[in-house]
Write a protein that holds these residues in place. Structure first.
Motif: not given
Length: 201
Positions: A41-60
């Motif tokens: 019923s909800g999703l959280l994108l947390p506040g840790v990490g770096n932009f490119d690796p985080a985007i890449q982990s979503i895109a995989k």
């Protein structure tokens, strides 16, 4: 009972967020892809990490992020999670999620980076996450970048430390905080409860 997912970019350090959600009565799963059916019923994108690796982990994931959440799953992006809502970031080269038009830019050289500490919120307009929050309330920031939306109407609160920094954004079912609600005491707890209330609708 609200059933939530926290997306883990692989940077770890999401225990305090999971803990604060559970203390507010939610059940929480930590997920690393979007390939299973969305039962949350909800999703959280947390506040840790770096932009490119985080985007890449979503895109995989085989399932596209936008198809997973559609326009009916509330999403709370915290710090980096909020920055990923935008089109691009000076922190990396990957394209952002493009939910909100605009860029993420580094804090000016006049400021100590990362900016860490408590700052007050200047509430610009009513917002669902800000329900019950008073103007000039203090919250806890840890960040090196700030968002720069094309349309400032998505900004519901700012913080001022020499420059105006968008602190809360809302667009449809997407909610973002530049600060960390899970580290912001009673005020952060109210915001988390507000998000849970959105997830119950």
């Amino acid at each position: 009972m609200v059933n939530l997912a926290i997306f883990d970019y692989g940077a770890g350090n999401i225990f305090s967020l999971k803990n604060s959600l559970e203390k507010s009565g939610a059940t929480v799963d930590v997920i690393t892809d979007f390939d299973k059916p969305n039962i949350y019923s909800g999703l959280l994108l947390p506040g840790v990490g770096n932009f490119d690796p985080a985007i890449q982990s979503i895109a995989k994931s085989k399932t596209n992020f936008h198809n997973y959440v559609k326009d009916n799953t509330p999403v709370l992006g915290i710090c980096l999670g909020m920055e990923m809502f935008f089109e691009r970031s000076e922190e990396g080269k990957e394209k952002g999620l493009g939910i909100i038009e605009g860029d993420v830019i580094i804090l000016p050289p006049s400021m100590k980076v990362p900016h860490m500490g408590w700052n007050n919120l200047e509430i610009k307009k009513p917002g669902k996450i800000l329900e019950g929050i008073k103007d000039n309330t203090w919250v806890y920031f840890v960040h090196s970048y700030r968002v720069k939306p094309v349309d400032n109407s998505v900004i519901t609160a700012e913080s001022d430390y020499g420059i105006k920094v968008p602190a809360v954004v809302e667009k449809g079912n997407f909610f973002g905080t530049q600060f960390h609600p899970e580290k912001s005491g009673k005020v952060g707890k109210i915001m988390i409860q507000n998000f849970l209330d959105e997830c119950k609708k």
